[in-house]
Scaffold this active site. Sequence first.
Site, PDB file in Angstrom:
ATOM      1  N   SER A 111      -0.440  -7.848   9.552  1.00 57.44           N
ATOM      2  CA  SER A 111       0.044  -7.351   8.260  1.00 57.44           C
ATOM      3  C   SER A 111       0.074  -8.455   7.211  1.00 57.44           C
ATOM      4  O   SER A 111       0.263  -9.628   7.533  1.00 57.44           O
ATOM      5  CB  SER A 111       1.462  -6.810   8.469  1.00 57.44           C
ATOM      6  OG  SER A 111       2.131  -6.655   7.246  1.00 57.44           O
ATOM      7  N   TYR A 134      -1.724  -5.477   1.598  1.00 60.63           N
ATOM      8  CA  TYR A 134      -0.901  -4.797   0.600  1.00 60.63           C
ATOM      9  C   TYR A 134      -1.327  -5.371  -0.740  1.00 60.63           C
ATOM     10  O   TYR A 134      -1.276  -6.599  -0.925  1.00 60.63           O
ATOM     11  CB  TYR A 134       0.586  -5.099   0.821  1.00 60.63           C
ATOM     12  CG  TYR A 134       1.259  -4.229   1.849  1.00 60.63           C
ATOM     13  CD1 TYR A 134       1.171  -2.838   1.795  1.00 60.63           C
ATOM     14  CD2 TYR A 134       2.040  -4.787   2.862  1.00 60.63           C
ATOM     15  CE1 TYR A 134       1.809  -2.041   2.737  1.00 60.63           C
ATOM     16  CE2 TYR A 134       2.682  -3.990   3.806  1.00 60.63           C
ATOM     17  CZ  TYR A 134       2.560  -2.618   3.724  1.00 60.63           C
ATOM     18  OH  TYR A 134       3.200  -1.831   4.652  1.00 60.63           O
ATOM     19  N   THR A 160      -3.645  -0.712   2.745  1.00 59.85           N
ATOM     20  CA  THR A 160      -2.674   0.361   2.971  1.00 59.85           C
ATOM     21  C   THR A 160      -2.404   1.058   1.647  1.00 59.85           C
ATOM     22  O   THR A 160      -2.059   0.417   0.654  1.00 59.85           O
ATOM     23  CB  THR A 160      -1.377  -0.218   3.576  1.00 59.85           C
ATOM     24  OG1 THR A 160      -1.710  -0.774   4.848  1.00 59.85           O
ATOM     25  CG2 THR A 160      -0.321   0.859   3.757  1.00 59.85           C
ATOM     26  N   LYS A 257      -6.015   2.746   4.868  1.00 61.00           N
ATOM     27  CA  LYS A 257      -4.985   3.114   5.850  1.00 61.00           C
ATOM     28  C   LYS A 257      -3.936   3.980   5.164  1.00 61.00           C
ATOM     29  O   LYS A 257      -3.271   3.519   4.221  1.00 61.00           O
ATOM     30  CB  LYS A 257      -4.346   1.831   6.406  1.00 61.00           C
ATOM     31  CG  LYS A 257      -3.202   2.039   7.381  1.00 61.00           C
ATOM     32  CD  LYS A 257      -2.751   0.696   7.947  1.00 61.00           C
ATOM     33  CE  LYS A 257      -1.627   0.804   8.941  1.00 61.00           C
ATOM     34  NZ  LYS A 257      -0.353   1.272   8.399  1.00 61.00           N
ATOM     35  N   HIS A 281       2.092   6.224   7.984  1.00 56.66           N
ATOM     36  CA  HIS A 281       2.909   5.011   8.129  1.00 56.66           C
ATOM     37  C   HIS A 281       4.048   5.233   9.145  1.00 56.66           C
ATOM     38  O   HIS A 281       5.163   4.738   8.985  1.00 56.66           O
ATOM     39  CB  HIS A 281       3.492   4.627   6.760  1.00 56.66           C
ATOM     40  CG  HIS A 281       3.611   3.141   6.530  1.00 56.66           C
ATOM     41  ND1 HIS A 281       2.749   2.447   5.720  1.00 56.66           N
ATOM     42  CD2 HIS A 281       4.501   2.216   6.986  1.00 56.66           C
ATOM     43  CE1 HIS A 281       3.113   1.171   5.686  1.00 56.66           C
ATOM     44  NE2 HIS A 281       4.171   1.004   6.450  1.00 56.66           N
TER      45      HIS A 281
HETATM   46  C1  LIG Z   1       8.391  -2.021  12.171  1.00 56.20           C
HETATM   47  C2  LIG Z   1       7.139  -1.529  11.514  1.00 56.20           C
HETATM   48  C3  LIG Z   1       6.539  -2.316  10.541  1.00 56.20           C
HETATM   49  C4  LIG Z   1       5.366  -1.869   9.915  1.00 56.20           C
HETATM   50  N1  LIG Z   1       4.745  -2.698   9.003  1.00 56.20           N
HETATM   51  C5  LIG Z   1       3.583  -2.290   8.439  1.00 56.20           C
HETATM   52  C6  LIG Z   1       2.901  -3.151   7.528  1.00 56.20           C
HETATM   53  O1  LIG Z   1       3.320  -4.268   7.249  1.00 56.20           O
HETATM   54  N2  LIG Z   1       1.751  -2.694   6.983  1.00 56.20           N
HETATM   55  C7  LIG Z   1       1.233  -1.459   7.271  1.00 56.20           C
HETATM   56  O2  LIG Z   1       0.198  -1.082   6.745  1.00 56.20           O
HETATM   57  N3  LIG Z   1       1.861  -0.637   8.139  1.00 56.20           N
HETATM   58  C8  LIG Z   1       3.008  -1.032   8.729  1.00 56.20           C
HETATM   59  N4  LIG Z   1       3.633  -0.210   9.617  1.00 56.20           N
HETATM   60  C9  LIG Z   1       3.019   1.087   9.972  1.00 56.20           C
HETATM   61  C10 LIG Z   1       2.086   0.934  11.180  1.00 56.20           C
HETATM   62  O3  LIG Z   1       0.934   0.229  10.836  1.00 56.20           O
HETATM   63  C11 LIG Z   1       1.675   2.314  11.708  1.00 56.20           C
HETATM   64  O4  LIG Z   1       1.147   3.084  10.673  1.00 56.20           O
HETATM   65  C12 LIG Z   1       2.827   3.078  12.348  1.00 56.20           C
HETATM   66  O5  LIG Z   1       3.628   2.204  13.115  1.00 56.20           O
HETATM   67  C13 LIG Z   1       2.290   4.200  13.204  1.00 56.20           C
HETATM   68  O6  LIG Z   1       3.317   4.949  13.773  1.00 56.20           O
HETATM   69  P1  LIG Z   1       3.930   4.654  15.234  1.00 56.20           P
HETATM   70  O7  LIG Z   1       4.897   3.525  15.051  1.00 56.20           O
HETATM   71  O8  LIG Z   1       4.580   5.924  15.581  1.00 56.20           O
HETATM   72  O9  LIG Z   1       2.792   4.289  16.126  1.00 56.20           O
HETATM   73  C14 LIG Z   1       4.814  -0.607  10.250  1.00 56.20           C
HETATM   74  C15 LIG Z   1       5.433   0.164  11.231  1.00 56.20           C
HETATM   75  C16 LIG Z   1       6.573  -0.290  11.871  1.00 56.20           C
HETATM   76  C17 LIG Z   1       7.205   0.577  12.941  1.00 56.20           C
END
Ligand SMILES: Cc1cc2nc3c(=O)[nH]c(=O)nc-3n(C[C@H](O)[C@H](O)[C@H](O)COP(=O)(O)O)c2cc1C
Length: 384
Positions: A111, A134, A160, A257, A281
Amino acid sequence: MFGSINNCHSVKDFRNLAKKRLPGPVFHYIDGAADDEVTYRRNTEAYEQCDLVPNVLTGVNNIDMSTTVMEQKLDMPLYFAPTALQRLFHHDGEIAVGKAAEKFGTMFGISSLGTASIEEVSKLISTPKLFQLYVHNDKGLNKELVDRCKDSNFETMCVTVDTIVGGNRERDLHTGFTIPMQLKLNSMMSFALHPRWAFNYLTHSKWELSNLKNHIAEGTNVMTNIGDYFTKMIDQSLNWKAVEEINKNWGKQFALKGIMSVEDAKRAIDIGATAIMVSNHGGRQLDGSRSPFDQLAEIVDAVGDKIDVICEGGIRRGTHVLKALSLGAKACSGGRMYLYALAAGGQKGVEKVMGNLRNEIERDMKLMGVTSIDQLSRKNLKFR
Ligand SMILES: Cc1cc2nc3c(=O)[nH]c(=O)nc-3n(C[C@H](O)[C@H](O)[C@H](O)COP(=O)(O)O)c2cc1C
């Protein structure tokens, strides 16, 4: 043996262990989602409302579960979605996750809000690397991140597009979650109840957002709530033209994304993207939005022959992966599935959960009567 990663046989087991090991605010940051968390729950429930229909007696000694996505060959059809702040969950953070990704021959997403640098990750692993951008208000920062990924030989990048403002994550508001962690009375209590975590957090290298720290103080030296970070720092004027420019400058495999509509999936092709992540997300942004699995068939039917479609979110079981692949996804990715394990046991935890999931995928393919993922199709799936 209770409370050990060896005793974790499912993502749910890892979630339970992570809950024990982490201070409340950190656990709820991982586990929580937006508003009433309806979309978060639906993301997994959607998989449970259709059924696999196996074929038998097909000879399944040798299973090949590899896939090619964004021109990267992955040994398994599930990879690590980019997630922020990993050193908060375990002091080895992205380094632990990256090494586990390499062991399983799959892609590692890092990320923009990562706690290891693009350069460190590049030196660390030889399996495919995905940088998640981002797009910030600071244009110099955006360009610098893309250039650093080019210099560090990242193979793929995604922007994203579902985080134009911060989601309303009420658990974080209740716990007072900030980055860096604030030492208020309730978080001090939480630290005291989790001395191992607190010791590691306080004694390992200084907390920082490694890729942003030279441009942005928030999150590294200035305390911020994560929702406010997005609302303040992310470029809300971001549009198709701007993303097309980023893609041109990048010039390699490029994904959006957070695409959820057929219309946007078609526009992604128009701007030259090579993949889309059908994702909300993990339910952390727009609560009440549709789940990726519910939306997948429509998108695959419209664009699946022109662009790689990745299904992301809610995946907790090998069968969830098989269902998404049956509908036409090229690969799946997940966040919480490995973050719980990271919190529960660092690199060993991540390896254990990915081993479990790989075993599930292999066992489930055998039970489905298929030996490679291209044999999965909608014929194997029935909606109730
Ligand atoms: C703790 C956490 C932090 C996340 N940080 C980002 C991020 O920095 N950038 C991003 O594009 N998605 C982020 N996401 C979303 C994930 O890339 C992903 O879309 C999501 O976790 C998918 O759902 P799941 O947790 O049920 O597998 C984050 C998700 C979680 C749980």
